[in-house]
Write an enzyme that holds these catalytic residues in place. Structure first.
Site: not given
Length: 160
Positions: A53, A55, A83
């Site tokens: 992901h 981030e 998330c």
């Protein structure tokens, strides 16, 4: 206005992620002076490595490049609400401010039960509020919602 500028740059990063064959998410790390010090789109997310992901990848890179005191002065800008995994990476990496464009629920409304985007119904504020240090959260930012959603609409529709 500054938030909008950085979020729109994160959208451009998300579009590049798609061109690179990845999911349309993008994030930026901005220092206390307003300088973008790192950009990151999603990288290949596979069964062998589910942590690509934007981030989490950004935080992995940033933790190697910058010390915790510097990271505490930075803001992470990201296209969609992080998330649980990504919020945790931000928390452990010591970035104390987050700005995001759309909520996880907005994204879920678009992706539905697509197995490439399984979600946990836990918002990032709940994750941060479970910790021992304050993380400032700004978002969603409605002014950028359409720009953030556009690459997602194209991606999830074309890839189905």
């Amino acid at each position: 206005m500054e938030h909008i500028t950085f979020l729109l740059r994160a959208v451009e990063v998300s579009k590049q992620a798609v061109l690179d064959g990845n999911h349309p998410f993008g994030s930026l790390l901005v220092d206390g002076e307003g300088t973008v010090v790192m950009e990151q789109g999603n990288i290949e997310v596979t069964e062998a490595d589910c942590t690509g992901h934007a981030e989490t990848t950004l935080m992995r890179r940033a933790s190697k490049q910058f010390d915790r005191d510097f990271l505490a002065t930075c803001t992470l800008y990201t296209t969609a609400e992080p998330c649980v995994m990504c919020a945790g990476a931000m928390y452990w990496g010591n970035v104390l401010r987050l700005v995001y464009g759309i909520t996880e629920k907005q994204l879920l409304a678009l992706t539905g039960d697509d197995p490439r985007n399984p979600t946990l119904s836990v918002d990032c504020r709940t994750v941060f509020n479970s910790g021992m240090k304050p993380i400032e959260v700004i978002g969603p930012v409605p002014e950028v919602a359409e720009a953030v959603l556009e690459p997602h609409r194209n991606y999830w529709t074309l890839q189905s």
